[in-house]
Design an enzyme around this catalytic site. Structure first.
Site, PDB file in Angstrom:
ATOM      1  N   MET A  30       0.855  -1.192   0.000  1.00 48.33           N
ATOM      2  CA  MET A  30       0.000   0.000   0.000  1.00 48.33           C
ATOM      3  C   MET A  30       0.894   1.246   0.000  1.00 48.33           C
ATOM      4  O   MET A  30       0.458   2.334   0.385  1.00 48.33           O
ATOM      5  CB  MET A  30      -0.934  -0.005   1.206  1.00 48.33           C
ATOM      6  CG  MET A  30      -1.900  -1.194   1.166  1.00 48.33           C
ATOM      7  SD  MET A  30      -3.409  -0.949   2.097  1.00 48.33           S
ATOM      8  CE  MET A  30      -2.778  -0.701   3.732  1.00 48.33           C
ATOM      9  N   GLY A  31       2.152   1.084  -0.410  1.00 47.07           N
ATOM     10  CA  GLY A  31       3.050   2.226  -0.503  1.00 47.07           C
ATOM     11  C   GLY A  31       3.639   2.628   0.839  1.00 47.07           C
ATOM     12  O   GLY A  31       3.593   1.881   1.809  1.00 47.07           O
ATOM     13  N   HIS A  34       8.973   0.836   3.434  1.00 47.20           N
ATOM     14  CA  HIS A  34      10.019   0.833   4.468  1.00 47.20           C
ATOM     15  C   HIS A  34      10.883  -0.408   4.253  1.00 47.20           C
ATOM     16  O   HIS A  34      10.674  -1.169   3.275  1.00 47.20           O
ATOM     17  CB  HIS A  34       9.392   0.875   5.865  1.00 47.20           C
ATOM     18  CG  HIS A  34       8.352  -0.188   6.092  1.00 47.20           C
ATOM     19  ND1 HIS A  34       8.664  -1.525   6.204  1.00 47.20           N
ATOM     20  CD2 HIS A  34       7.005  -0.109   6.198  1.00 47.20           C
ATOM     21  CE1 HIS A  34       7.562  -2.219   6.391  1.00 47.20           C
ATOM     22  NE2 HIS A  34       6.537  -1.386   6.383  1.00 47.20           N
ATOM     23  N   GLY A  36      10.961  -3.218   5.568  1.00 42.34           N
ATOM     24  CA  GLY A  36      10.226  -4.485   5.467  1.00 42.34           C
ATOM     25  C   GLY A  36       9.865  -4.756   4.005  1.00 42.34           C
ATOM     26  O   GLY A  36      10.127  -5.842   3.468  1.00 42.34           O
ATOM     27  N   HIS A  37       9.295  -3.752   3.345  1.00 38.18           N
ATOM     28  CA  HIS A  37       8.951  -3.912   1.925  1.00 38.18           C
ATOM     29  C   HIS A  37      10.207  -4.170   1.095  1.00 38.18           C
ATOM     30  O   HIS A  37      10.200  -4.982   0.174  1.00 38.18           O
ATOM     31  CB  HIS A  37       8.280  -2.641   1.378  1.00 38.18           C
ATOM     32  CG  HIS A  37       6.989  -2.278   2.030  1.00 38.18           C
ATOM     33  ND1 HIS A  37       6.824  -1.141   2.778  1.00 38.18           N
ATOM     34  CD2 HIS A  37       5.791  -2.907   2.047  1.00 38.18           C
ATOM     35  CE1 HIS A  37       5.576  -1.071   3.211  1.00 38.18           C
ATOM     36  NE2 HIS A  37       4.931  -2.138   2.801  1.00 38.18           N
ATOM     37  N   LYS A 149       4.993 -10.179   9.326  1.00 38.05           N
ATOM     38  CA  LYS A 149       4.421  -9.318  10.367  1.00 38.05           C
ATOM     39  C   LYS A 149       2.892  -9.430  10.349  1.00 38.05           C
ATOM     40  O   LYS A 149       2.261  -9.480  11.384  1.00 38.05           O
ATOM     41  CB  LYS A 149       4.832  -7.859  10.177  1.00 38.05           C
ATOM     42  CG  LYS A 149       4.198  -6.950  11.224  1.00 38.05           C
ATOM     43  CD  LYS A 149       4.794  -5.584  11.216  1.00 38.05           C
ATOM     44  CE  LYS A 149       4.424  -4.781  10.004  1.00 38.05           C
ATOM     45  NZ  LYS A 149       2.991  -4.375   9.943  1.00 38.05           N
ATOM     46  N   GLN A 153      -2.816 -12.303   7.674  1.00 35.00           N
ATOM     47  CA  GLN A 153      -2.956 -12.025   6.242  1.00 35.00           C
ATOM     48  C   GLN A 153      -2.232 -13.093   5.421  1.00 35.00           C
ATOM     49  O   GLN A 153      -2.761 -13.606   4.428  1.00 35.00           O
ATOM     50  CB  GLN A 153      -2.383 -10.638   5.930  1.00 35.00           C
ATOM     51  CG  GLN A 153      -2.216 -10.344   4.444  1.00 35.00           C
ATOM     52  CD  GLN A 153      -1.848  -8.903   4.184  1.00 35.00           C
ATOM     53  OE1 GLN A 153      -2.710  -8.031   4.221  1.00 35.00           O
ATOM     54  NE2 GLN A 153      -0.591  -8.625   3.898  1.00 35.00           N
ATOM     55  N   ARG A 187       2.599   2.331   9.449  1.00 38.20           N
ATOM     56  CA  ARG A 187       1.806   3.004  10.486  1.00 38.20           C
ATOM     57  C   ARG A 187       2.665   3.546  11.632  1.00 38.20           C
ATOM     58  O   ARG A 187       2.162   4.328  12.441  1.00 38.20           O
ATOM     59  CB  ARG A 187       0.726   2.063  11.016  1.00 38.20           C
ATOM     60  CG  ARG A 187      -0.376   1.804   9.991  1.00 38.20           C
ATOM     61  CD  ARG A 187      -1.537   1.033  10.555  1.00 38.20           C
ATOM     62  NE  ARG A 187      -2.706   1.097   9.692  1.00 38.20           N
ATOM     63  CZ  ARG A 187      -3.071   0.147   8.817  1.00 38.20           C
ATOM     64  NH1 ARG A 187      -2.345  -0.950   8.700  1.00 38.20           N
ATOM     65  NH2 ARG A 187      -4.140   0.300   8.072  1.00 38.20           N
TER      66      ARG A 187
HETATM   67  O1  PAF Z   1      -0.095  -5.853   3.480  1.00 39.60           O
HETATM   68  C1  PAF Z   1      -0.519  -4.887   2.806  1.00 39.60           C
HETATM   69  O2  PAF Z   1       0.135  -3.868   2.635  1.00 39.60           O
HETATM   70  C2  PAF Z   1      -1.893  -4.987   2.161  1.00 39.60           C
HETATM   71  O3  PAF Z   1      -2.792  -5.646   2.993  1.00 39.60           O
HETATM   72  C3  PAF Z   1      -1.858  -5.645   0.756  1.00 39.60           C
HETATM   73  C4  PAF Z   1      -1.425  -7.084   0.822  1.00 39.60           C
HETATM   74  C5  PAF Z   1      -0.928  -4.863  -0.142  1.00 39.60           C
HETATM   75  C6  PAF Z   1      -3.254  -5.610   0.137  1.00 39.60           C
HETATM   76  O4  PAF Z   1      -3.724  -4.316  -0.005  1.00 39.60           O
END
Ligand code: PAF
Length: 282
Positions: A30-31, A34, A36-37, A149, A153, A187
């Site tokens: 979701m942009g 950081h 982690g991404h 994390k 999900q 967040r």
């Molecule tokens: O983990 C996230 O950032 C969101 O839940 C995802 C998987 C990109 C779906 O919008």
């Protein structure tokens, strides 16, 4: 690196790559990227011919009183990080592109989503599953990368892929932490300096819980009480949950005698709801 905004542009690009026999790794985000991404992107870069990062704040996964409007957004900043990390395409659609007028199809699940975060966020996982499903259909990745994390999900997406015979391998990647142990999260940017100084207590409490189980404690109640007490001891007042669940079914366990996931969510300040977890093989 290209920034593509429409579904048809991405499909066209994917077709060209497939023609060249290239594999594709997708990192859904979701942009407000950081480290982690970036660890997911690194993993995708090392194991695929081409890497797509989706950058889309998905309205379907936010409840009415949640932080959709305040969620941090900066595509230029994200693009700089992606370019450096060797990403080939950022897919950054508008809400209208993903959910045009008349949109009314969703992906949902009967199990796994009722507890943990699903309890206080009842529509969240339906939104996540729907958008991830759409992204899989648009990008048709060989591999898709998600952070551990968001343990629930990850479990939900793995189950969805299995149940619906989807042709993609789901790769979970370890939690990346700040030096003081706080799990990296978009967040975290909501925290005031004071809240930020308190937030590492979440990981400290979880580590204590882990040590208790590793030391032989088998009562979930005792471990949960100890974790909660440590978190509340610094003046944090609102814990959403601390739970110990079976690592596959995500059903709560009273006695810890098989593989478990211990997860928590803690509210801090106006918007921040921070999550953390650990898994243990028993
Ligand atoms: O983990 C996230 O950032 C969101 O839940 C995802 C998987 C990109 C779906 O919008």
């Amino acid at each position: 690196m290209k920034i593509l905004k429409t579904v048809s542009e991405v499909k066209e690009q994917v077709k060209l790559w497939r023609g060249e026999g290239l594999t594709i790794g997708l990192v859904p985000t979701m942009g407000w990227l950081h480290e982690g991404h970036l660890s997911l992107i690194k993993n995708a870069r090392e194991n695929n011919g081409r890497v797509v990062v989706s950058d889309f704040v998905n309205p379907l996964q936010f409840g009415p009183n949640e932080d959709f409007d305040n969620y941090p957004r900066d595509l230029d900043r994200d693009a700089g990080l992606c370019e450096k990390a060797g990403v080939d395409v950022i897919f950054a659609p508008s809400v209208e592109e993903m959910y045009p007028e008349g949109f009314c199809s969703y992906v949902d699940m009967n199990g796994l989503t009722g507890g943990l975060c699903g309890k206080s966020r009842p529509i969240h996982f339906r939104g996540v599953q729907t958008v991830v499903n759409k992204l899989f259909n648009i990008v048709t990745p060989d591999n898709a990368y998600f952070g551990e994390k968001d343990a629930q999900q990850l479990a939900v997406i793995k189950r969805m892929v299995l149940d619906l015979n989807m042709n993609v391998k789901i790769k979970g990647c370890p939690i990346i932490r700040e030096e003081d142990g706080l799990a990296k999260s978009s967040r975290n940017s909501y925290l005031t300096p004071e809240e930020r100084s308190l937030a590492p207590i979440i990981n400290k409490a979880m580590t204590r819980g882990k040590e208790m189980i590793q030391g032989g404690e088998r009562s979930s109640e005792k471990v949960i009480a100890a974790i909660s007490e440590i978190i509340l001891s610094v003046g944090i007042t609102k814990i959403d949950y601390v739970s110990i669940v079976d690592s596959l079914s995500l059903e709560p366990v009273d006695t810890i005698e098989r593989d478990i996931l211990c997860a928590c969510a803690v509210y801090m300040g106006n918007f921040a709801r921070l999550i953390d977890n650990f898994s243990l093989e028993i």
